[in-house]
Design an enzyme around this catalytic site. Structure first.
Site, PDB file in Angstrom:
ATOM      1  N   SER A 144       2.741  36.571  25.713  1.00 36.69           N
ATOM      2  CA  SER A 144       2.168  37.444  26.727  1.00 36.69           C
ATOM      3  C   SER A 144       1.406  36.648  27.774  1.00 36.69           C
ATOM      4  O   SER A 144       0.984  35.511  27.533  1.00 36.69           O
ATOM      5  CB  SER A 144       1.217  38.430  26.037  1.00 36.69           C
ATOM      6  OG  SER A 144       0.441  39.145  26.969  1.00 36.69           O
ATOM      7  N   TYR A 163       2.286  40.270  33.144  1.00 39.62           N
ATOM      8  CA  TYR A 163       1.464  41.372  33.633  1.00 39.62           C
ATOM      9  C   TYR A 163       1.090  41.048  35.075  1.00 39.62           C
ATOM     10  O   TYR A 163       0.524  39.979  35.359  1.00 39.62           O
ATOM     11  CB  TYR A 163       0.197  41.536  32.804  1.00 39.62           C
ATOM     12  CG  TYR A 163       0.399  42.190  31.456  1.00 39.62           C
ATOM     13  CD1 TYR A 163       0.613  43.565  31.358  1.00 39.62           C
ATOM     14  CD2 TYR A 163       0.360  41.446  30.278  1.00 39.62           C
ATOM     15  CE1 TYR A 163       0.788  44.178  30.128  1.00 39.62           C
ATOM     16  CE2 TYR A 163       0.537  42.047  29.048  1.00 39.62           C
ATOM     17  CZ  TYR A 163       0.745  43.413  28.976  1.00 39.62           C
ATOM     18  OH  TYR A 163       0.923  44.011  27.750  1.00 39.62           O
ATOM     19  N   THR A 190       6.301  43.684  32.425  1.00 42.87           N
ATOM     20  CA  THR A 190       5.843  44.912  31.771  1.00 42.87           C
ATOM     21  C   THR A 190       5.484  45.936  32.832  1.00 42.87           C
ATOM     22  O   THR A 190       4.657  45.668  33.709  1.00 42.87           O
ATOM     23  CB  THR A 190       4.643  44.630  30.857  1.00 42.87           C
ATOM     24  OG1 THR A 190       5.064  43.760  29.811  1.00 42.87           O
ATOM     25  CG2 THR A 190       4.122  45.912  30.236  1.00 42.87           C
ATOM     26  N   ARG A 239      -6.927  54.223  23.905  1.00 47.34           N
ATOM     27  CA  ARG A 239      -6.867  53.748  22.519  1.00 47.34           C
ATOM     28  C   ARG A 239      -8.217  54.014  21.849  1.00 47.34           C
ATOM     29  O   ARG A 239      -9.130  53.189  21.862  1.00 47.34           O
ATOM     30  CB  ARG A 239      -6.484  52.270  22.492  1.00 47.34           C
ATOM     31  CG  ARG A 239      -5.177  52.011  23.236  1.00 47.34           C
ATOM     32  CD  ARG A 239      -4.810  50.538  23.274  1.00 47.34           C
ATOM     33  NE  ARG A 239      -3.716  50.299  24.215  1.00 47.34           N
ATOM     34  CZ  ARG A 239      -3.178  49.109  24.462  1.00 47.34           C
ATOM     35  NH1 ARG A 239      -3.640  48.032  23.818  1.00 47.34           N
ATOM     36  NH2 ARG A 239      -2.200  48.970  25.325  1.00 47.34           N
ATOM     37  N   LYS A 254      10.301  45.602  30.847  1.00 48.47           N
ATOM     38  CA  LYS A 254       9.832  46.114  29.558  1.00 48.47           C
ATOM     39  C   LYS A 254       9.012  47.379  29.783  1.00 48.47           C
ATOM     40  O   LYS A 254       7.994  47.350  30.473  1.00 48.47           O
ATOM     41  CB  LYS A 254       8.975  45.059  28.850  1.00 48.47           C
ATOM     42  CG  LYS A 254       8.487  45.477  27.470  1.00 48.47           C
ATOM     43  CD  LYS A 254       7.703  44.348  26.818  1.00 48.47           C
ATOM     44  CE  LYS A 254       7.270  44.720  25.404  1.00 48.47           C
ATOM     45  NZ  LYS A 254       6.242  45.788  25.403  1.00 48.47           N
ATOM     46  N   HIS A 282       5.617  50.943  24.758  1.00 44.44           N
ATOM     47  CA  HIS A 282       4.501  50.055  24.424  1.00 44.44           C
ATOM     48  C   HIS A 282       3.926  50.378  23.048  1.00 44.44           C
ATOM     49  O   HIS A 282       2.714  50.344  22.835  1.00 44.44           O
ATOM     50  CB  HIS A 282       3.407  50.144  25.497  1.00 44.44           C
ATOM     51  CG  HIS A 282       2.756  48.833  25.809  1.00 44.44           C
ATOM     52  ND1 HIS A 282       3.228  47.971  26.763  1.00 44.44           N
ATOM     53  CD2 HIS A 282       1.666  48.211  25.274  1.00 44.44           C
ATOM     54  CE1 HIS A 282       2.457  46.894  26.823  1.00 44.44           C
ATOM     55  NE2 HIS A 282       1.502  47.012  25.903  1.00 44.44           N
ATOM     56  N   GLY A 323       8.845  50.813  16.810  1.00 41.87           N
ATOM     57  CA  GLY A 323       9.056  51.697  15.664  1.00 41.87           C
ATOM     58  C   GLY A 323       9.932  51.123  14.566  1.00 41.87           C
ATOM     59  O   GLY A 323      10.140  51.766  13.543  1.00 41.87           O
TER      60      GLY A 323
END
Length: 382
Positions: A109, A132, A158, A167, A255, A279, A312
């Site tokens: 990242s 990013y 992204t 969050r 992404k 994400h 997932g």
């Protein structure tokens, strides 16, 4: 519980929970809002059943596939994730060595805890940089040029994080980068002395791909949500994405694509791959699972670029279902972050070995000798 007792992603999750301070574990484990989408990402696979073929002579299995111009030994990529040295002192270095051993894509990242240059010099298997887009244009240009010099194989832009998701676990625990002790978190950190010793006694924590331009995240503690909200460029649009694609000039992935229209626009601007991703359910809660969107996106653009199903994934059978729909490969973060937290490089190698074994076994049980033998004829939806 030991690494040898970890036979699946949930086993690694339980071991990671024991070994990490609460704020760090919940940063990995949590999602946005009520975490509906996070749960849906895995549950979506259970709404689809596999229908095997028999007597196909599937003694020898070839699970190789080509993604973004690179042939890899298994159809599972390790998605780029931030802050990995907070989860285990080996961080991205351990993950990179594990990915190289299993000959698959590995990504770092913009918020990685090792530098672009180090990964470029030490990793020979396919490597991806997750970009990013910051308000600081010079920082964006610097990261792209550093990736060129380090001979990265692809950049993934992204596109689903122009603001931070809600969050709430991180709000409750006070998680920041670098970690900051609070009255509510002090006991959790103190009760994990092994983690504390590694954090305090090994190399100083930093974000070396950013710290030439910004102090936040390396020397100034900040929450991930506040970092996204204050540092990232919320005006990012398709024109900017196309400019980045042209500046980079190589394999280019978007992404965070979840709609057919956006998948088509990605192909139109010259993207060579997309990650169908929300994400990990950490941004917009209430959205669909990537697997639920996969078929219509593959039908729309699968002949124009590589479609990767991200998020997932907890079983080899999940990978087979996505490949059967038409994905070139799958990817995920938590599936290896739990393992990294549980045992460093050895943990990541064990989870990759588990997945490789499951994929091979399940392909034999499906009667599929190669990934091309997996088609929608083998699927039924409930």
């Amino acid at each position: 519980m030991r690494l040898t007792d970890c036979h699946n992603v949930q086993d690694f999750r339980q071991l990671a929970k024991k070994r990490l301070p609460g704020p760090v574990f919940h940063y990995i484990d949590g999602g946005a809002d009520d975490e509906v989408t996070k749960a849906r990402n895995t549950a979506a696979y259970e709404e689809c059943d596999l229908v095997p073929s028999v007597l196909t002579g599937a003694e020898n299995i070839d699970m190789r596939t080509t993604v973004m111009g690179k042939e890899i030994a298994m159809p599972l990529l390790l998605s780029p994730t931030a802050l990995q040295r907070l989860f285990h002192w080996q961080g991205e270095r351990g993950v990179a060595r594990a990915a190289q051993k299993f000959d698959t894509w590995f990504g770092i990242s913009s918020l990685a805890t090792v530098s672009i240059e180090e990964i470029g010099a030490t990793v020979t298997s396919p490597k991806l940089f997750q970009l990013y887009v910051h308000k600081d244009i010079g920082l964006n240009s610097s990261m792209i040029e550093r990736c060129k010099a380090a001979k990265f194989d692809a950049i993934a832009l992204t596109v689903d994080t122009i603001v931070g998701g809600n969050r709430e676990r991180c709000l409750r625990t006070g998680f920041t980068s670098p970690p900051r002790l609070t009255p509510s978190s002090a006991l959790s950190f103190a009760s994990h002395p092994h983690w504390m010793l590694n954090y305090l006694c090994r190399e100083k924590f930093s974000l070396p791909n950013l710290d030439t331009h910004v102090a936040e995240g390396s020397n100034v503690a900040i929450s991930v949500a506040n970092y996204f909200n204050t540092m990232l460029d919320q005006s990012m649009d398709w024109k900017m994405a196309e400019t980045i694609r042209n500046d980079w000039g190589g394999e280019f992935c978007l992404k965070g694509i979840m709609s057919v229209e956006d998948a088509r626009r990605a192909a139109d601007i010259g993207a060579t791959a997309i990650m169908v991703s929300n994400h990990g359910g950490r941004q917009l809660d209430g959205g669909r699972a990537p697997f639920d969107q996969l078929a219509e996106i593959v039908d729309a653009v699968g002949d124009r670029l590589d479609v990767i199903c991200d998020g997932g994934i907890q079983r080899g059978s999940h990978v087979l279902k996505a490949l059967s729909v038409g994905a070139k490969a799958c990817s995920g973060g938590r599936l290896y972050l739990y393992a990294l937290a549980a045992g460093g490089q050895a943990g990541v190698e064990r989870t990759l070995d588990n997945f490789q074994t499951e994929i091979e076994r399940d392909m034999k049980l499906m009667g599929a000798r190669t990934v091309k033998d997996l088609t929608r004829e083998n699927l039924r939806w409930r």
